[in-house]
Enzyme design. Structure first.
Site, PDB file in Angstrom:
ATOM      1  N   SER A  65      -7.534  -1.377  -8.388  1.00 42.73           N
ATOM      2  CA  SER A  65      -6.495  -1.113  -9.370  1.00 42.73           C
ATOM      3  C   SER A  65      -7.028  -1.399 -10.774  1.00 42.73           C
ATOM      4  O   SER A  65      -8.002  -0.771 -11.208  1.00 42.73           O
ATOM      5  CB  SER A  65      -5.243  -1.912  -9.025  1.00 42.73           C
ATOM      6  OG  SER A  65      -4.137  -1.469  -9.795  1.00 42.73           O
ATOM      7  N   GLN A  66      -6.432  -2.329 -11.517  1.00 36.29           N
ATOM      8  CA  GLN A  66      -6.990  -2.670 -12.825  1.00 36.29           C
ATOM      9  C   GLN A  66      -8.463  -3.036 -12.693  1.00 36.29           C
ATOM     10  O   GLN A  66      -9.297  -2.632 -13.513  1.00 36.29           O
ATOM     11  CB  GLN A  66      -6.232  -3.843 -13.439  1.00 36.29           C
ATOM     12  CG  GLN A  66      -6.864  -4.371 -14.718  1.00 36.29           C
ATOM     13  CD  GLN A  66      -6.166  -5.603 -15.246  1.00 36.29           C
ATOM     14  OE1 GLN A  66      -5.450  -5.534 -16.229  1.00 36.29           O
ATOM     15  NE2 GLN A  66      -6.360  -6.733 -14.577  1.00 36.29           N
ATOM     16  N   HIS A  84      -0.230   2.305  -3.080  1.00 36.39           N
ATOM     17  CA  HIS A  84      -1.230   1.652  -3.906  1.00 36.39           C
ATOM     18  C   HIS A  84      -2.018   0.564  -3.173  1.00 36.39           C
ATOM     19  O   HIS A  84      -3.007   0.054  -3.718  1.00 36.39           O
ATOM     20  CB  HIS A  84      -0.574   1.078  -5.168  1.00 36.39           C
ATOM     21  CG  HIS A  84      -1.560   0.687  -6.230  1.00 36.39           C
ATOM     22  ND1 HIS A  84      -2.549   1.541  -6.691  1.00 36.39           N
ATOM     23  CD2 HIS A  84      -1.731  -0.480  -6.916  1.00 36.39           C
ATOM     24  CE1 HIS A  84      -3.276   0.927  -7.596  1.00 36.39           C
ATOM     25  NE2 HIS A  84      -2.804  -0.296  -7.752  1.00 36.39           N
ATOM     26  N   ASP A 119       0.020   7.282  -3.635  1.00 36.77           N
ATOM     27  CA  ASP A 119      -0.064   6.205  -4.620  1.00 36.77           C
ATOM     28  C   ASP A 119       0.678   6.597  -5.891  1.00 36.77           C
ATOM     29  O   ASP A 119       0.186   7.390  -6.700  1.00 36.77           O
ATOM     30  CB  ASP A 119      -1.528   5.915  -4.926  1.00 36.77           C
ATOM     31  CG  ASP A 119      -1.727   4.672  -5.787  1.00 36.77           C
ATOM     32  OD1 ASP A 119      -0.731   4.162  -6.329  1.00 36.77           O
ATOM     33  OD2 ASP A 119      -2.889   4.230  -5.907  1.00 36.77           O
ATOM     34  N   TYR A 164      -4.030  -5.971 -11.887  1.00 39.60           N
ATOM     35  CA  TYR A 164      -3.101  -6.190 -12.995  1.00 39.60           C
ATOM     36  C   TYR A 164      -2.150  -7.355 -12.724  1.00 39.60           C
ATOM     37  O   TYR A 164      -1.522  -7.440 -11.664  1.00 39.60           O
ATOM     38  CB  TYR A 164      -2.290  -4.917 -13.184  1.00 39.60           C
ATOM     39  CG  TYR A 164      -1.634  -4.727 -14.524  1.00 39.60           C
ATOM     40  CD1 TYR A 164      -2.387  -4.358 -15.634  1.00 39.60           C
ATOM     41  CD2 TYR A 164      -0.261  -4.851 -14.687  1.00 39.60           C
ATOM     42  CE1 TYR A 164      -1.788  -4.130 -16.860  1.00 39.60           C
ATOM     43  CE2 TYR A 164       0.350  -4.624 -15.913  1.00 39.60           C
ATOM     44  CZ  TYR A 164      -0.422  -4.265 -17.005  1.00 39.60           C
ATOM     45  OH  TYR A 164       0.179  -4.034 -18.217  1.00 39.60           O
TER      46      TYR A 164
END
Length: 323
Positions: free
Chosen positions: A186-187, A302, A272, A92
């Site tokens: 992540s994203q 994260h 996370d 992201y």
């Protein structure tokens, strides 16, 4: 940060109800059919970089709406025969960045295609792909852009770009189109899950600490961005909860996972707060394929396993791409 989510034994069994509506599959079939009305027009321009171990190509292809999407293709130097390929999606706020930051998969002997994420790249690695589509009111960030209607939502465009990225990678003569995997953190992990559902003949997928999973729980469990964008939007759009989560259901990686059959390697971190572990396990536990595994990082946030997870991937993925 101490553990805040479900205990690990409960996470391994956590399988909440899916939120996909009856037209979920038709929505995506129509979306991709519309995108494929545009010529893919994948172009690969050699880039002069001071790297002797790889050859780099600046990529442009037609994504959602025929909009130009950028990327990198990184190959082991002097490649003459088609190679298995790893298509990677970015976290992201970041864009494709610079070629020398994408060497791991080429060093392992694979073709490596990196998709630039439209409209991102102003908060980390630079991006080079605009998002020419406007949206209604939204919270700062990307998650609530077009939140009132799934046809307008930002991730409809991104996921379409991501499917077309696989098609662009496969179009290159030095990529073995039958041996392609998708990865991302992540994203990028959430996008990889979506692509694994929308491109049924992938060899493997490896989403790390994926975002875009189990929106209903994520929005009420963590106050960390990007999921916090949902709460901030609803804070000023009282009474829109049902409509917002209906839109998000079309982009929930949990719903995509229930349609994905490729072998998959997940990772989750138990501290996370950005992508809470229960949201990650929700996608993992719904995965439709029979070969699935999860790496768990007990005391990590994260960043997940970081280079340790990369090492796991480097051992795991060749068995699926070189067979």
């Amino acid at each position: 940060m101490p553990h805040f989510d479900l205990p690990l034994a409960e996470l391994r069994a956590y399988k909440p109800a899916l939120t996909a509506l009856d037209d979920f599959d038709a929505f995506w079939e129509k979306t991709l059919a519309e995108a494929r009305q545009h010529d893919l027009d994948a172009r690969f321009s050699p880039v002069d970089v001071p790297l002797t171990a790889v050859d780099v190509f600046d990529v442009t292809y037609a994504g959602f709406g025929g909009h130009p999407v950028r990327g990198w293709l990184v190959l082991p130097a002097g490649t003459t025969e088609p190679l298995p390929a790893v298509v990677e999606y970015i976290g992201y706020g970041n864009g494709r960045g610079l070629p020398h930051t994408h060497l791991r998969w080429a060093a392992a002997g694979f073709a490596h295609f990196v998709m630039d994420t439209r409209g991102q790249g102003g908060d980390g690695a630079a991006g080079h792909t605009p998002d020419p589509v406007g949206s209604g009111p939204a919270s700062p960030g990307f998650l609530t852009r077009g939140i009132q209607d799934p046809h307008d939502h930002y991730y409809r465009r991104v996921h379409t770009d991501a499917v077309r990225a696989v098609e662009a990678a496969r179009s290159h003569p030095l990529v073995d189109a039958g041996r392609v995997a998708v990865v991302g953190a992540s994203q990028g992990g959430g996008i990889a899950i979506a692509v694994a559902a929308l491109v049924p003949d992938l060899r493997a997928a490896a989403p790390d600490v994926p975002f875009l999973c189990h929106f209903g729980r994520a929005a009420t469990l963590t106050d960390r961005h990007p999921y916090r964008e949902i709460a901030l939007y609803l804070k000023s759009h009282i009474g829109q909860d049902e409509r917002v989560f209906r839109t998000l259901s079309y982009f929930d990686a949990m719903n995509f996972a229930a349609r994905a059959t490729a072998p998959v390697l997940f990772s989750a971190a138990l501290e996370d707060l950005t992508c809470p572990p229960s949201t990650v396990f929700a996608a993992h536990n719904h995965w439709a394929g029979t070969e699935r595994s999860m790496e768990v990082y007990t005391f990590n946030d994260h960043e997940g396993g970081g280079p340790y997870q990369q090492a796991v991937q480097l051992r795991w993925l060749p068995g699926h791409l070189r067979g």
